[in-house]
Design a protein around this motif. Structure first.
Motif, mmCIF file in Angstrom:
data_model
loop_
_atom_site.group_PDB
_atom_site.id
_atom_site.type_symbol
_atom_site.label_atom_id
_atom_site.label_comp_id
_atom_site.label_asym_id
_atom_site.label_seq_id
_atom_site.Cartn_x
_atom_site.Cartn_y
_atom_site.Cartn_z
ATOM 1 N N GLU A 135 0.808 -1.228 0.000
ATOM 2 C CA GLU A 135 0.000 0.000 0.000
ATOM 3 C C GLU A 135 0.838 1.274 0.000
ATOM 4 O OE1 GLU A 135 -3.857 -1.785 2.433
ATOM 5 O OE2 GLU A 135 -2.256 -0.816 3.537
ATOM 6 N N ILE A 136 2.180 1.106 -0.026
ATOM 7 C CA ILE A 136 3.058 2.280 0.033
ATOM 8 C C ILE A 136 3.710 2.502 -1.328
ATOM 9 C CG2 ILE A 136 5.002 3.341 1.256
ATOM 10 C CD1 ILE A 136 4.489 1.218 3.505
ATOM 11 N N ASP A 137 3.616 3.722 -1.838
ATOM 12 C CA ASP A 137 4.248 4.089 -3.102
ATOM 13 C C ASP A 137 5.371 5.078 -2.837
ATOM 14 O OD1 ASP A 137 2.611 2.643 -4.868
ATOM 15 O OD2 ASP A 137 1.047 4.168 -4.691
ATOM 16 N N ILE A 138 6.559 4.750 -3.370
ATOM 17 C CA ILE A 138 7.711 5.637 -3.186
ATOM 18 C C ILE A 138 8.210 6.046 -4.560
ATOM 19 C CG2 ILE A 138 10.029 5.838 -2.166
ATOM 20 C CD1 ILE A 138 9.173 3.277 -0.479
ATOM 21 N N SER A 139 8.483 7.342 -4.737
ATOM 22 C CA SER A 139 9.069 7.761 -6.006
ATOM 23 C C SER A 139 10.070 8.894 -5.779
ATOM 24 C CB SER A 139 7.972 8.209 -6.982
ATOM 25 O OG SER A 139 7.344 9.359 -6.499
ATOM 26 N N VAL A 140 11.066 8.936 -6.658
ATOM 27 C CA VAL A 140 12.063 10.011 -6.607
ATOM 28 C C VAL A 140 12.079 10.665 -7.970
ATOM 29 C CG1 VAL A 140 14.470 10.630 -6.124
ATOM 30 C CG2 VAL A 140 13.488 8.642 -5.009
ATOM 31 N N GLN A 141 11.854 11.972 -7.963
ATOM 32 C CA GLN A 141 11.858 12.691 -9.227
ATOM 33 C C GLN A 141 12.399 14.092 -9.014
ATOM 34 O OE1 GLN A 141 8.020 13.070 -11.093
ATOM 35 N NE2 GLN A 141 8.861 12.654 -13.107
ATOM 36 N N GLU A 142 13.374 14.457 -9.799
ATOM 37 C CA GLU A 142 13.997 15.776 -9.751
ATOM 38 C C GLU A 142 14.374 16.192 -8.328
ATOM 39 O OE1 GLU A 142 11.397 18.346 -11.914
ATOM 40 O OE2 GLU A 142 11.552 17.110 -13.704
ATOM 41 N N GLY A 143 14.998 15.280 -7.635
ATOM 42 C CA GLY A 143 15.483 15.595 -6.298
ATOM 43 C C GLY A 143 14.428 15.644 -5.216
ATOM 44 N N ILE A 144 13.209 15.210 -5.552
ATOM 45 C CA ILE A 144 12.133 15.196 -4.560
ATOM 46 C C ILE A 144 11.677 13.761 -4.329
ATOM 47 C CG2 ILE A 144 9.758 15.929 -4.056
ATOM 48 C CD1 ILE A 144 10.432 18.463 -5.778
ATOM 49 N N VAL A 149 9.502 15.380 0.127
ATOM 50 C CA VAL A 149 10.605 16.089 0.766
ATOM 51 C C VAL A 149 11.713 16.320 -0.260
ATOM 52 C CG1 VAL A 149 11.757 14.018 1.691
ATOM 53 C CG2 VAL A 149 12.016 16.184 2.882
ATOM 54 N N VAL A 150 12.311 17.506 -0.201
ATOM 55 C CA VAL A 150 13.424 17.820 -1.098
ATOM 56 C C VAL A 150 14.664 17.166 -0.499
ATOM 57 C CG1 VAL A 150 14.813 19.677 -2.091
ATOM 58 C CG2 VAL A 150 12.361 19.997 -1.790
ATOM 59 N N LEU A 151 15.329 16.356 -1.291
ATOM 60 C CA LEU A 151 16.513 15.653 -0.790
ATOM 61 C C LEU A 151 17.696 16.616 -0.688
ATOM 62 C CD1 LEU A 151 15.971 12.438 -2.890
ATOM 63 C CD2 LEU A 151 15.697 12.636 -0.422
ATOM 64 N N PRO A 152 18.529 16.453 0.336
ATOM 65 C CA PRO A 152 19.633 17.403 0.535
ATOM 66 C C PRO A 152 20.708 17.363 -0.555
ATOM 67 C CG PRO A 152 19.727 15.645 2.183
ATOM 68 C CD PRO A 152 18.446 15.483 1.447
ATOM 69 N N THR A 155 11.769 2.827 6.118
ATOM 70 C CA THR A 155 13.113 3.409 6.048
ATOM 71 C C THR A 155 13.586 3.332 4.604
ATOM 72 O OG1 THR A 155 13.516 2.592 8.282
ATOM 73 C CG2 THR A 155 15.431 3.383 7.081
ATOM 74 N N ILE A 156 13.908 4.473 4.039
ATOM 75 C CA ILE A 156 14.365 4.523 2.646
ATOM 76 C C ILE A 156 15.834 4.938 2.646
ATOM 77 C CG2 ILE A 156 13.892 5.462 0.340
ATOM 78 C CD1 ILE A 156 11.142 6.414 1.577
ATOM 79 N N THR A 157 16.657 4.149 1.958
ATOM 80 C CA THR A 157 18.085 4.459 1.855
ATOM 81 C C THR A 157 18.372 4.896 0.425
ATOM 82 O OG1 THR A 157 18.502 2.751 3.506
ATOM 83 C CG2 THR A 157 20.412 3.555 2.299
ATOM 84 N N LEU A 158 18.876 6.114 0.283
ATOM 85 C CA LEU A 158 19.141 6.671 -1.045
ATOM 86 C C LEU A 158 20.633 6.968 -1.166
ATOM 87 C CD1 LEU A 158 16.479 8.677 0.279
ATOM 88 C CD2 LEU A 158 16.017 8.384 -2.136
ATOM 89 N N PRO A 159 21.371 6.119 -1.921
ATOM 90 C CA PRO A 159 22.809 6.379 -2.067
ATOM 91 C C PRO A 159 23.043 7.702 -2.809
ATOM 92 C CG PRO A 159 22.207 4.181 -2.868
ATOM 93 C CD PRO A 159 20.938 4.946 -2.678
ATOM 94 N N LYS A 160 23.982 8.467 -2.302
ATOM 95 C CA LYS A 160 24.277 9.755 -2.928
ATOM 96 C C LYS A 160 24.923 9.547 -4.300
ATOM 97 C CE LYS A 160 24.827 12.552 1.210
ATOM 98 N NZ LYS A 160 25.741 13.377 2.022
ATOM 99 N N ALA A 161 24.635 10.439 -5.202
ATOM 100 C CA ALA A 161 25.264 10.392 -6.523
ATOM 101 C C ALA A 161 26.744 10.692 -6.335
ATOM 102 C CB ALA A 161 24.616 11.430 -7.434
#
Lengths: 155, 126
Positions: free
Chosen positions: A74-83, A115-118, A136-142
């Protein structure tokens, strides 16, 4: 070169009684807002905004969202343009629908948090886990966003 | 109705000399024909960290968080890394021996059945 004397308009016209009356006006406005603007406040409370935290270390950005009582699907996660966006819907179970409610503080229905990612992240490698009602979402930095150590060679 | 609605607003308890601060979990209570159903939100708490006690018609729920603190710099923070605690006053009709608890994805579900003797009985007239 000359020194320009600092002139503060606020200080020059300062009068204790003016300040006091403006404070009183401010207080009145506050009370009026809370008594007459109750419909707007109620509107705000009907939406569910799960609590969200953002952390970062050298290599990753971590986002933690408190989402008790959902199913993984039931949870949708998306990353787009740094958000980063987290959305979904919490459905009320049938067993909790019957009977008379006399305390209702839990929210049901759709939610959406963004949320805008740092920093820039590698969207291909985002991982998420859901345990005990915490997402908990883990987003490796570019690579280009990671701090780089530049060695200075001494000759 | 006074039962199950009393809210213990104490956010702190004393554990020896140490003051412990808690978060009050959001709860929903329904009365069904057999009793009550109480649900409380305690994200980060699992079965092992849950403590439900009944004492003198007071029901205390205590949830200790087991989610690990993320060892990184906090950029933005809304949640409070505290344990959960809330006290409710029980309806005397509840059969405290038959209270059941279930913990699922951070939501505690308590079924509080009423004692048989207080359930309404239909009496047929011959």
């Amino acid at each position: 070169m000359s020194l320009i004397r600092y002139y503060s308009p606020e200080l020059s016209t300062w009068s204790p009684f003016d300040r006091l009356s403006s404070l009183r006006d401010e207080m009145n406005r506050l009370f009026e807002a809370s008594s007459s603007g109750s419909t707007r406040d109620a509107g705000l409370l009907t939406a569910w905004a799960p609590l969200l935290d953002v952390f970062q270390d050298r290599d990753n950005v971590f986002v933690k969202v408190e989402l008790p009582g959902l199913k993984k699907e039931e949870i949708d996660i998306s990353v787009q343009e740094g958000i980063l966006s987290v959305a979904g819907e919490r459905k009320e179970e049938a067993e909790t629908k019957e009977g008379d409610t006399f305390r209702s503080e839990r929210f049901f229905g759709r939610f959406h948090r963004s949320v805008v990612l740092p920093t820039a992240v590698n969207t291909e490698k985002v991982k998420a886990s859901y345990k005990d009602g915490i997402l908990t979402i883990t987003l490796p930095k570019a690579e280009e966003a990671k701090p780089k150590q530049i060695e200075v060679s001494v000759s | 109705m006074e039962t199950l609605t009393k809210n213990d607003d104490k956010q702190t308890t004393t554990d020896g000399a140490r003051k412990v601060a808690y978060v009050t979990p959001q709860a929903t209570i329904r009365e069904t024909k057999d009793g009550y159903l109480l649900q409380a939100e305690m994200p980060g708490v699992n079965k092992a960290g849950l403590e439900v006690t009944v004492d003198n018609n007071e029901l205390t729920i205590l949830g200790r968080r087991s989610d690990p603190e993320i060892q990184a710099e906090a950029v933005y923070r809304e949640s409070r890394p505290r344990d959960f605690r809330r006290v409710f006053e029980l309806d005397p009709a509840i059969d405290t021996a038959r209270i059941e608890a279930r913990m699922e994805q951070g939501v505690l579900t308590l079924t509080l059945p009423k004692a048989e003797r207080v359930k309404p009985k239909k009496i047929n007239v011959d």
